[in-house]
Structure formats: structure tokens, C-alpha cells
Design an enzyme around this catalytic site. Structure first.
Site, PDB file in Angstrom:
ATOM      1  N   ASP A   1       0.824  -1.201   0.000  1.00  0.00           N
ATOM      2  CA  ASP A   1       0.000   0.000   0.000  1.00  0.00           C
ATOM      3  C   ASP A   1       0.860   1.253   0.000  1.00  0.00           C
ATOM      4  OD1 ASP A   1      -2.439  -1.180  -0.198  1.00  0.00           O
ATOM      5  OD2 ASP A   1      -2.686  -1.440   1.961  1.00  0.00           O
TER       6      ASP A   1
ATOM      7  N   CYS B   1       6.701  -5.650   6.654  1.00  0.00           N
ATOM      8  CA  CYS B   1       5.902  -6.861   6.492  1.00  0.00           C
ATOM      9  C   CYS B   1       5.251  -6.940   5.122  1.00  0.00           C
ATOM     10  CB  CYS B   1       4.851  -6.971   7.587  1.00  0.00           C
ATOM     11  SG  CYS B   1       3.695  -5.601   7.599  1.00  0.00           S
TER      12      CYS B   1
END
Lengths: 99, 839
Positions: free
Chosen positions: B571, B618
């Protein structure tokens, strides 16, 4: 006979050196004096001096690529073969020279 | 009725009359009342020109001569219009489709398979491994079991359902047409629309229903009928159209059955390879894991949840395999090679032989990798990087620690909330979180509170459809409205916190205000537990995802409030570049290895570290082993990736030098293009301590290899299992590139294949002595009984190793040396002898 040679191949890892070893051995067997310059992955080794070239009766290029410093051999008798030829039939090359 | 009018024409379209030209042709015919019939004189196929499906079925190829007959009230006009259209407009209807299979281009099969005449279907491997199995096509075309048997008592009613479905589907395509982003997209939609409104289709549907079929069964039957007709076409273009029909039929089934159809998944009874257009995460989870060996998707997205899930479960997955559902038939035995990125039929003997070897190779490679999995990941120069795993279920947590994870760096919880009527209860969540904490046995588990938006189905949240859910109401933003849902999750996490080292992380944070609200919510949860006298870890660490660029400007404030950060690169990169990663036209912009993005990451990590806080990563970037030098260069405290990749990742880290990784990052940051960054990564020399040129594992005596291809493959595999290459394909191709200049068979029964390549991690010699002589195309025409392979890592300058190689090459011309190599009895003897000779 006094002979000088240059060996050179595209990757310069194997055939340059194999051909050099082969030419040296056959020449020795036939009683010729030979000096072989290798142009391989380690650059130019056993470089032929001006004197070497001047004294030589014939030059063998056993090469698959352009010889580095070709102008050094201007005016000397040159016989050019492929590396494969030098490995396959080195005796044939020397027979041609002697003729 | 007057006599009919007719004309003939020769098809000049190079791909024949496939769906798009056919849809234009049918459009013209449909403006007239006359009956227009086309006869393909090559195969005598007869088609109504008003039906796209019929025209396609006539299989009109380039050069085919066709006869068109028009009869009816307006036949003169129709005849003239059709003749003009076919003569003038039709030849221009075949603009080639743009885009396509970028990554599949220029790909080749391993030489052993090529030599056996095997052809493969290429895609992008996104979850590594390989597996054999029978093809099971999950298309949604398969009706759920309960629905198959449903009788259709009232044909009228079924026909009504079908008509409604057809109208809705057509309406939806028309709607999309008005928003079509390009002429290509519009042309495809137009073809879809033509199929959905095709007279042949509606006739076939009506016929099926009149024979007592239900609406759903009729769609299945009609779909299968047209698909089978199109699949017989000689033109690849037309065969591809079978998937268009499938698409339309799927949409129709979706309309007819609604939610009932969504849960449909295949029943697996034997080792299976699931082939689908795309898979929803829930669909994947519904498949029987015992038999699910591999997945092949036509859709080329690499960041979908199904992909992430398959990766974390270690299921081999290849995406972007064009027309997979058409190319492979159900029950066909195939091999999915998701290490190399292709699918081949498993029927040929060489394929089986190749993969038998591959099993052993990969097993030995796993052993090598596993040796590095236990214990922390430390670089050659002593820097430790925590390697954690992403997980979303207990199963994945177990797998993570079995693979050597140091922690769970991201426990996604939204999967617990999706596709169900009611949210999970506090106790249900507590059970799951405490199970994870117990399995972690004291190692950290970072639990991320639910990240749900309009793109994810959670009906009880009542989230409205959004134009752009990724920029919408999601993550932490919905917490204020769904206060109790958050409270129950926080209480469940807090209660589990006593069982291990649990940390809480909030998703999609974009401001300090949100952090303060989140902290207040956590205090409230703590308070209510205190009132109920329930114990919890009072100082449970709080962190946030770094995925909205705005937070990069307030780290000073954030670091005063929270304990840790975890960068979500998927994102973050798309928000940073304002480029939708799902849109192929702009996805390139948001590549994580864009130098601009690397700069941004460096700023983030540096700022957080200056404030003395912890930062991990992550996102998908952490899962790509190629980027490891960049991640080490950034100085991250932790990376979190799918469990299956942990051993290999730890092994790689142990080979890297942290100090050099910083240089690599600095060079990457100075680049202009992402491709230059690739170059920097390819060239990186930071491979740690060099291995000796030759080791016993690289001496393969009594080899059963039967061809030049197999010999080279076997030596390359030996390099792979000893960690001398990470890229077998590239090494193999470099060796073959040299072979194509002329054979390296040097006579005397010897061959000396060689190459200069960055695909080897260190200069190496491989030796193979086959049981039976191998044809090598040698200078003397004789087969070879001894192969000495030399691989030099391109280091530019003359190296000590090159001296050894040149000595070896010279020695190969020596009779005695060769005789000795042939006489050597054991690998150890070979290594000792060569070490002596090449001193």
C-alpha cells in the site's frame, strides 16, 4: 623453424589455453621452436615481443575473435585458423607450414 | 417472397473472423429484418450472420472463401450493407490487442525438456515449489452439489430467470462500456456483449429449458456446447474466445444463483492441480488441502489475497498462464513448476525422469537451506536481522516456527471477520490469539487489528460500495463507527497477552489523531478488563503500520506515543506514487525498487531509528529475496515474510555483508530507473566467504545422465544444492550460449563446457563421468566419457581462479592427466588429485 602464435576465444576461459597447450606440444614433437601468446580472460599473457615476431618465420593465429595488437604482425607471414581447427587437427596446420 | 440475393468474399483477416470482427458483422446483420446466411465453402459450415457464436463456429480462416445469402423483406438493403461492410470495414476490424504476457515472453523450458519436444505454458511463479497432479478446473461453472440435483418443475419460470439474468448481464456490460478506459477494452466488452445478446445463445438456452433443465443447468449445457465448438477451431484467437463464453456463462450463473454460487469449490479426491481464472481466498481455503498440490491462475495479479495465502501455505502457484482453463482438460496429469514458472503435461517419459531428479535435487537443496534456518540470521560481518513470518491462522503460525521464524511479524486478523454473518466473538478471538501466543513460546507475535474496507465482504459492518475502496473507509478509519467490534478484539488480544509476547498493531494510520484515538480505545479495553478483574499485560507494546505516506512527516510525534512501526510496502508504494498496483497500465510506477521509493524508505527507517524506536517491514518487498541487500542496507530491525521462504532468506542473509549492503542501497538510491536498480542487485558482489573451486559434491562419478542436456542439468543441479548458484536457469543458459558457438567437446572423449556468469555465487569446477558415453558434438565426432565444467563469476579483472582454470584447460591437453581423471575411483580422490595438479 621459429614459430610464434596467438590464441584467443570469446569467453577466454578454456579454448584459448587448450589450443596454446596443444600447439606447444605438437611443435615440440616436430622439433620447432614456438612461443604462444594467449589472449583470454586473464588478458594478454606470454606476450610476443617485437623481437619474437621479427625472428619468427611464420605466425599462427588460432583465434575466434579479433587479435589484439594485430598491427604488430604487419609484414610477417601469417596463417590464420579457427580455434576448433587448432584443437582438431594441429598436425595439419604444421604440415601446411612446412610445405 | 422474392428470390434471395447473394455474394461471395474471401476472408482477408489474418486471424480469421474471430469474436471481435464477428460481433461487428452480426451488428450489421441485426439492423435488418432479412435472414442472412453465411456458408464457409472450405468446411461447408453454415451460420446465421446475426449470431456471433454461429459466425465464430463457422471457423472462417484467412483465405477462406465464403458465400453469403440474404433473403427477406429488406434484402436489397441488407445485401448492399453487408457487402459494403465485408469489403470495406471488416478488414479493419482486427486491430491487434494491446498488452499481454510481458513476463512470459522469451521464456524457455529447461533444455532437457526442450530436447524431448515438450511444450510448456508459461506464467509468473509466485509461490515456489513444484507438484504433479490431475487438473481440476475451478471455474465457478461447476454447480454446487445441492443445486445440480434441483429439478426444474416449471420451464416458464426457468426461462423467466434466464431472461432476467441475460438482461442484467447485458446491462452490466453496457454500463462498463460507457466507462471503458481504452478502445481495446471497449472492443472486448463489445464482443462480450455480442455473445451475451447472441440469438444462438438464447435459442440454445431456451432449448435446454424446454427439455426440462433448470436455468443453471441450461447455462452450463449451452456454455459447454459453444465452448467445445470453439475449442475445435484451428485459430488460436477463436479458441481463446471459449473463455469469453465461459466468462459470460459465469456471470449468468452468478445472476441466477447469487450468493449460493459463491461458496462453490471443487471436491478434490486425488492429488490435484487447481486451474482457475482467479480464486477468492475463501474459495482457496475451501479446497481440501490434502489433495491440493498446486494452483494455476489465468489472472496475472501477484498481490491478491489468494496469492498471499497460497504462498504462506507453501502451495506452488503460477499466475498469468493465458487460457489455462482451455489449454488443460480436467483429469489431465500435469506438472506445475512454480520454481521456473510453467506448466507441462506429465505424460512424456522425459518429463517424469526430469522431475524424479528434481525431487532429489530440491530435497537436497532443502537440507542445505534448513541448516541455516535454525538460529538467528546473521550476516558474514556479524549483523543480526530478525526474520519473522506473516500469518493469518494457527496453521500458518505452526508452519512459521517450524521453518525457523524468529517471530510472527504480522498476524492478520481480518480473515477471521470475513465472509460470515456475524463477527467472531471475543472468546473465539481469544482462543485464536492465545493459541498463537502459546505456539510462539515467548517469541513476539504482532497482532494487527482488523483491516476491513469496502473491497472485503463483511456484511455486518454495513460498508457501502465505494468507487475506490483503497482510498476509502477502511482500517483504523472505521473503528470509531464500530467501537464495540474493536473493543472486543482489543480485549481478546489483551487477555491472550499473558500467554506470550504479544504486541498490538493498527492498520492504515494516517494521522496522530488516529493514534491517540486508538490508544484511548486500548485504555478503555484495559479498564473494562480491570473492572472484571481479568489479568493482562499492562505494558503491551503498541505499533502502527507505515502504509500511508502522511505518517512519514510526523515520526517525531508518533515516536513519542508508540513503540514500534512496520512498513507495509504494497500500500505504501501505491499511495506514494498514486498508482493503482492492480492497474497494469500504471503498476510499473509503483514498483518498490523505484529509486524514489527506496529513498523514501531510507528516510522512514532513519527517522524512526533516530528516535530510538523499532521498525520492521511486512509487505511483499520483504518477501522478495532479491531485495535482501536493500533491506539490510536500510538497517531494518526485522522483516516479516511468508513462512515457506524463511529458511532460504536466513541462508542468504548469512552470505551477505551488511557493510556492503549499505553501499548497494546507496548505489540503488542514486539510480534513475528501476531497471538500473535490478542491475545493481545483479552485480552485487556481497556474497560472503568464497567457496573452494571444487568440492566432493561437485564430482559426479557414475552418472546416469543420458544426453548432453541431462549432463549439464545434473552439474547445474549439483551447483544448486551446494549453494553455488541461486539461478539454475541463467547458469544453464549461459553454458548453452557457449555451446551454440561450437561444441566444447575437445576430442579424446573429453568435454569442457564453460561460461562466465553472475549466476554462480563463486567460481566453480564441476566434474561428471557418465556410465555411458554421451554425444557432445565433439570436434572428432566421438562421444565423451568425461565432462569438466568450468563456471567463472564475472569479476572483470584477472583472478587467481582464472589462473587455475587456464592451467586446467592446458592440462586437459595432456594425455597423462586425462588418463588419470578417467582412472580416479572416488570423488575424494578426484578432489585431491586436482588440488595437487592445479597448485
Amino acid at each position: 623453424m621459429k614459430i610464434v602464435a596467438v590464441t584467443a576465444c570469446p569467453t577466454g576461459i578454456a579454448h584459448t589455453y587448450m589450443a596454446a597447450a596443444r600447439l606447444e606440444k605438437i611443435a615440440k614433437n616436430l622439433g620447432h621452436e614456438i612461443k604462444v601468446e594467449t589472449q583470454g580472460a586473464m588478458g594478454v599473457e606470454n606476450k610476443l615481443t617485437e623481437n619474437d615476431i621479427r625472428r619468427a618465420q611464420i605466425v599462427i593465429f588460432a583465434v575466434d575473435i579479433e587479435v589484439e595488437g594485430r598491427e604488430r604482425f604487419n609484414g610477417v607471414k601469417v596463417i590464420q585458423v579457427s580455434l576448433q581447427e587448432a584443437l582438431k587437427n594441429p598436425e595439419g596446420i604444421f604440415a601446411k607450414i612446412q610445405r | 417472397m422474392s428470390t434471395s440475393l447473394s455474394f461471395t468474399f474471401v476472408c482477408s483477416l489474418s486471424n480469421g473472423i474471430h469474436a471481435r470482427p464477428a460481433s461487428h458483422l452480426a451488428e450489421v446483420a441485426n439492423t435488418f429484418a432479412s435472414e442472412c446466411i453465411l456458408t464457409n465453402l472450405r468446411n461447408d459450415a453454415i451460420a446465421k450472420v446475426r449470431s456471433v457464436l454461429a459466425i465464430i463456429s463457422a471457423d472462417v480462416r484467412h483465405g477462406d472463401c465464403c458465400f453469403v445469402q440474404v433473403s427477406g423483406p429488406d434484402e436489397q438493403f441488407a445485401h448492399a450493407a453487408l457487402q459494403r461492410f465485408i469489403g470495406e470495414v471488416l478488414p479493419g476490424c482486427d486491430v491487434p490487442l494491446a498488452g499481454g504476457d510481458g513476463f512470459a515472453r522469451g521464456r524457455t523450458l529447461p533444455r532437457v525438456l526442450q530436447a524431448a519436444g515438450v511444450t510448456g505454458s508459461f506464467g509468473l511463479p509466485v509461490s515456489s515449489g513444484f507438484a504433479r497432479g490431475k487438473v481440476v478446473i475451478v471455474s465457478g461453472m461447476a454447480l454446487p452439489r445441492g443445486l445440480q440435483a434441483k429439478p426444474a418443475p416449471d420451464p416458464e419460470k426457468e426461462l423467466e430467470r434466464l431472461k432476467r439474468a441475460l438482461t442484467t448481464v447485458c446491462g452490466r456490460i453496457r454500463d462498463k462500456l460507457t466507462h471503458a478506459i481504452s478502445p481495446t477494452a471497449a472492443a472486448i466488452l463489445q464482443a462480450d456483449l455480442a455473445i451475451a445478446s447472441d440469438v444462438s445463445l438464447s435459442e440454445k438456452l431456451a432449448e435446454e429449458v424446454s427439455q426440462g433443465q433448470s436455468a443453471g443447468q441450461a447455462v452450463m449445457e449451452a456454455g459447454e456446447f459453444f465452448i467445445s465448438v470453439l475449442r475445435q477451431s484451428a485459430s488460436e484467437y477463436t479458441r481463446e474466445r471459449a473463455s469469453d463464453i465461459q466468462e459470460i456463462c459465469l456471470q449468468l450463473l452468478g445472476e441466477i444463483y447469487g450468493a449460493e454460487l459463491r461458496v462453490s469449490a471443487a471436491d478434490l479426491h486425488e492429488p490435484s492441480v487447481v486451474v482457475a481464472e482467479a480464486l477468492a481466498p475463501q474459495q482457496l481455503l475451501a479446497l481440501d488441502r490434502r489433495y491440493l498440490k498446486a494452483i494455476v491462475l489465468e489472472h496475472s495479479g501477484t498481490t491478491s489475497h489468494a496469492v498471499i495465502l497460497a504462498r504462506s501455505l507453501g502451495i506452488p502457484l503460477v499466475v498469468g498462464v493465458k487460457n489455462a482453463r482451455v489449454l488443460f482438460s480436467p483429469g489431465q496429469e500435469v506438472v506445475v513448476d512454480a520454481n521456473r514458472g510453467f506448466v507441462v503435461s506429465n505424460s512424456a517419459n522425459p518429463v517424469q525422469r526430469f522431475y524424479e531428479h528434481e525431487v532429489t535435487t530440491l530435497e537436497r537443496r532443502r537440507e542445505l537451506v534448513a541448516r541455516h534456518a535454525t538460529g538467528p540470521a546473521i550476516t558474514s560481518d556479524g549483523k543480526t536481522l530478525e526474520v519473522a513470518a506473516n500469518a493469518s491462522s494457527h496453521e500458518e503460525v505452526v508452519q512459521a516456527f517450524a521453518n525457523g521464524a524468529d517471530a510472527i511479524g504480522l498476524f492478520r486478523t481480518e480473515m477471521l471477520f470475513l465472509e460470515r454473518e456475524r463477527p467472531p466473538s471475543e472468546d473465539e478471538q481469544f482462543a485464536i490469539y492465545s493459541e498463537a501466543a502459546r505456539t510462539a513460546a515467548g517469541r513476539p507475535v504482532i497482532i494487527r487489528t482488523f483491516d476491513i474496507g469496502a473491497d472485503k465482504p463483511a456484511p455486518y459492518l454495513g460498508l457501502a460500495q465505494e468507487e475506490n475502496p483503497f482510498l476509502g473507509y477502511r482500517g483504523v478509519r472505521v473503528y470509531a463507527e464500530h467501537k464495540e467490534l474493536l473493543q472486543s478484539q482489543l480485549r481478546a488480544i489483551l487477555r491472550a497477552s499473558l500467554l506470550g509476547c504479544i504486541q498490538i498493531m493498527a492498520p492504515m494510520v494516517s494521522s496522530l489523531e488516529e493514534v491517540l484515538e486508538f490508544k484511548a480505545a486500548l485504555s478503555e479495553a484495559k479498564q473494562s478488563l480491570t473492572i472484571m478483574s481479568v489479568a493482562f499485560q499492562a505494558d503491551i507494546p503498541i505499533g502502527i503500520m507505515v502504509e500511508v505516506p502522511s505518517v512519514a512527516f510526523i515520526f517525531d510525534q508518533l515516536c513519542a506515543e508508540i513503540d514500534f512501526f512496520s512498513i507495509g510496502t504494497n500500500d505504501l508504494s501505491q499511495y506514494f506514487f498514486a498508482a493503482d498496483r492492480g492497474n497494469p497500465k500504471v503498476a510499473g510506477l509503483s514498483k518498490v525498487r523505484q529509486p524514489t521509493f527506496l529513498r523514501f524508505l531510507k528516510q522512514i527507517v532513519d527517522q524512526i531509528h533516530r528516535a530510538g524506536k523499532w521498525v520492521g517491514m511486512c509487505g511483499e518487498m520483504a518477501a522478495d529475496i532479491r531485495y535482501l541487500p536493500l533491506l539490510l542496507g536500510l538497517g531494518l530491525d526485522e522483516i516479516s515474510l511468508p513462512a515457506a521462504q524463511i529458511p532460504e532468506c536466513k541462508r542468504r542473509i548469512s552470505k551477505l555483508l551488511a557493510a556492503e549492503c549499505q553501499n548497494i542501497l546507496n548505489r540503488a538510491i542514486a539510480c534513475v530507473h528501476a531497471v538500473e536498480v535490478d542491475d545493481v542487485l545483479d552485480r552485487q558482489q556481497s556474497l560472503g566467504a568464497a567457496q573452494p573451486l571444487l568440492s566432493e559434491e561437485l564430482v559426479l562419478l557414475e552418472s546416469t545422465s543420458q544426453s548432453k542436456e541431462e549432463v549439464i542439468q545434473e552439474i547445474v543441479d549439483a551447483f544448486y544444492v551446494t549453494g553455488r548458484t541461486e539461478d539454475r536457469h541463467r547458469l544453464e543458459e549461459s553454458l548453452w550460449a557457449r555451446e551454440t558457438v561450437y561444441s566444447t567437446g575437445l576430442g579424446y572423449g573429453f568435454a569442457a563446457p564453460h561460461c562466465k556468469t553472475e549466476a554462480v555465487t563463486s567460481d566453480s569446477i564441476g566434474i561428471l563421468r557418465p556410465n555411458r558415453p554421451i554425444d557432445w558434438g565433439s570436434v572428432d565426432g566421438e562421444p565423451v566419457g568425461m565432462i569438466v565444467l568450468i563456471a567463472l563469476r564475472n569479476q572483470g579483472s584477472a583472478s587467481r581462479h582464472m589462473q587455475v582454470f587456464s592451467m586446467l584447460a592446458r592440462k586437459l591437453m595432456n594425455d597423462e592427466f586425462r588418463a588419470h581423471l578417467l582412472a580416479v575411483k572416488t570423488a575424494r580422490e578426484m578432489v585431491t588429485y586436482l588440488a595437487q595438479q592445479l597448485e
